[in-house]
Design an enzyme around this catalytic site. Structure first.
Site, PDB file in Angstrom:
ATOM      1  N   LYS A   1     -21.855 -11.967   6.380  1.00  0.00           N
ATOM      2  CA  LYS A   1     -20.584 -11.686   5.710  1.00  0.00           C
ATOM      3  C   LYS A   1     -20.574 -10.287   5.052  1.00  0.00           C
ATOM      4  CE  LYS A   1     -19.468 -16.573   4.812  1.00  0.00           C
ATOM      5  NZ  LYS A   1     -19.097 -17.568   3.759  1.00  0.00           N
TER       6      LYS A   1
ATOM      7  N   TYR B   1     -10.892 -19.685   9.253  1.00  0.00           N
ATOM      8  CA  TYR B   1     -11.002 -20.558   8.078  1.00  0.00           C
ATOM      9  C   TYR B   1      -9.763 -21.438   7.890  1.00  0.00           C
ATOM     10  CZ  TYR B   1     -15.441 -18.731   6.252  1.00  0.00           C
ATOM     11  OH  TYR B   1     -16.773 -18.430   6.057  1.00  0.00           O
TER      12      TYR B   1
ATOM     13  N   ASN C   1     -21.240 -15.240  -0.299  1.00  0.00           N
ATOM     14  CA  ASN C   1     -22.499 -15.952  -0.090  1.00  0.00           C
ATOM     15  C   ASN C   1     -23.217 -15.598   1.207  1.00  0.00           C
ATOM     16  OD1 ASN C   1     -20.824 -17.306   1.618  1.00  0.00           O
ATOM     17  ND2 ASN C   1     -21.074 -19.326   0.692  1.00  0.00           N
TER      18      ASN C   1
ATOM     19  N   HIS D   1     -22.332 -17.415   7.106  1.00  0.00           N
ATOM     20  CA  HIS D   1     -21.646 -18.629   7.543  1.00  0.00           C
ATOM     21  C   HIS D   1     -22.464 -19.252   8.651  1.00  0.00           C
ATOM     22  CE1 HIS D   1     -18.820 -21.382   9.443  1.00  0.00           C
ATOM     23  NE2 HIS D   1     -19.199 -20.845  10.579  1.00  0.00           N
TER      24      HIS D   1
ATOM     25  N   GLU E   1     -15.954 -22.070  17.317  1.00  0.00           N
ATOM     26  CA  GLU E   1     -16.203 -20.797  16.621  1.00  0.00           C
ATOM     27  C   GLU E   1     -16.821 -19.768  17.565  1.00  0.00           C
ATOM     28  OE1 GLU E   1     -16.760 -22.963  12.254  1.00  0.00           O
ATOM     29  OE2 GLU E   1     -18.494 -21.983  13.172  1.00  0.00           O
TER      30      GLU E   1
HETATM   31  P1  ATP Z   1     -19.486 -21.583   5.558  1.00  0.00           P
HETATM   32  O1  ATP Z   1     -18.376 -22.414   6.154  1.00  0.00           O
HETATM   33  O2  ATP Z   1     -19.042 -20.170   5.222  1.00  0.00           O
HETATM   34  O3  ATP Z   1     -20.732 -21.643   6.356  1.00  0.00           O
HETATM   35  P2  ATP Z   1     -20.092 -23.711   3.744  1.00  0.00           P
HETATM   36  O4  ATP Z   1     -19.897 -24.608   4.917  1.00  0.00           O
HETATM   37  O5  ATP Z   1     -21.396 -23.762   2.998  1.00  0.00           O
HETATM   38  O6  ATP Z   1     -19.882 -22.196   4.140  1.00  0.00           O
HETATM   39  P3  ATP Z   1     -17.385 -24.356   2.943  1.00  0.00           P
HETATM   40  O7  ATP Z   1     -17.086 -25.456   2.007  1.00  0.00           O
HETATM   41  O8  ATP Z   1     -17.111 -24.525   4.397  1.00  0.00           O
HETATM   42  O9  ATP Z   1     -18.908 -23.924   2.704  1.00  0.00           O
HETATM   43  O10 ATP Z   1     -16.609 -23.077   2.404  1.00  0.00           O
HETATM   44  C1  ATP Z   1     -16.378 -21.970   3.252  1.00  0.00           C
HETATM   45  C2  ATP Z   1     -16.555 -20.688   2.473  1.00  0.00           C
HETATM   46  O11 ATP Z   1     -15.522 -20.604   1.500  1.00  0.00           O
HETATM   47  C3  ATP Z   1     -17.846 -20.595   1.678  1.00  0.00           C
HETATM   48  O12 ATP Z   1     -18.947 -20.150   2.432  1.00  0.00           O
HETATM   49  C4  ATP Z   1     -17.470 -19.586   0.624  1.00  0.00           C
HETATM   50  O13 ATP Z   1     -17.530 -18.249   1.146  1.00  0.00           O
HETATM   51  C5  ATP Z   1     -16.018 -19.940   0.356  1.00  0.00           C
HETATM   52  N1  ATP Z   1     -15.930 -20.854  -0.790  1.00  0.00           N
HETATM   53  C6  ATP Z   1     -16.251 -22.156  -0.832  1.00  0.00           C
HETATM   54  N2  ATP Z   1     -16.065 -22.684  -2.049  1.00  0.00           N
HETATM   55  C7  ATP Z   1     -15.587 -21.668  -2.811  1.00  0.00           C
HETATM   56  C8  ATP Z   1     -15.181 -21.551  -4.177  1.00  0.00           C
HETATM   57  N3  ATP Z   1     -15.229 -22.592  -5.009  1.00  0.00           N
HETATM   58  N4  ATP Z   1     -14.750 -20.336  -4.603  1.00  0.00           N
HETATM   59  C9  ATP Z   1     -14.695 -19.271  -3.776  1.00  0.00           C
HETATM   60  N5  ATP Z   1     -15.061 -19.322  -2.473  1.00  0.00           N
HETATM   61  C10 ATP Z   1     -15.499 -20.490  -2.004  1.00  0.00           C
HETATM   62 MG    MG Z   2     -18.192 -24.508   6.185  1.00  0.00          MG
END
Ligand code: ATP
Ligand code: MG
Length: 140
Positions: A11, A51, A114, A117, A128
């Protein structure tokens, strides 16, 4: 265990800090093979499509803004049980909860920024990968 492919994104917070190679080193050390990789600057349309599952979440706007804020590196990773293995290697979504040695513990700045992904299931991995790669760009 079956050989699988998963989709990964390095990212903007990581590419901006020049951490692509450092993230890739953790991926490769975990036994995952990078079988496709390209650096792109996502369009807003691409980020919103990617997303879409989160479009009702309060952080959706912030998430899309972040994903288009700088280049990303999109990847296909291959290996035994690659989907679950990469989720383990990434660590918890919030780096405050991520285990030692995981990419997010090592590099992530916050729950939003973070660093990586990874797909969460075979169906999402296939969708994806297809959003960003043609079949002939993946060389296993
Ligand atoms: P990813 O899908 O990016 O691999 P993940 O599966 O661990 O991450 P998801 O719940 O799918 O987490 O959320 C997708 C992304 O949205 C997260 O990786 C993060 O970048 C963002 N995100 C999730 N929760 C929050 C939050 N509370 N505040 C801000 N951004 C968030
Ligand atoms: Mg996710």
């Amino acid at each position: 265990m079956a050989i699988q492919r998963t989709f990964s994104i390095i990212k903007p917070d990581a590419t901006e800090r020049n951490l692509t190679g450092a993230v890739n080193a953790v991926i490769e050390k975990a036994g995952l093979r990078i079988v496709a990789q390209k650096r792109i600057h996502m369009t807003r349309q691409q980020a919103e499509t990617f997303y879409a599952v989160h479009k009702e979440r309060p952080f959706f706007g912030e998430l899309v803004d972040f994903m288009v804020s700088a280049p990303v590196v999109v990847q296909v990773l291959e290996g035994d049980n690659a989907i679950a293995k990469y989720r383990d290697v990434m660590g918890a979504t919030n780096p405050a909860n991520a285990a030692e040695g995981t990419i997010r513990k090592l590099f992530a700045k916050s729950v939003g920024e973070n660093s990586v992904h990874g797909s969460d299931a075979p169906e999402t991995a296939a969708l994806e990968i297809a959003q960003f790669f043609a079949g002939n760009e993946i060389v296993g």
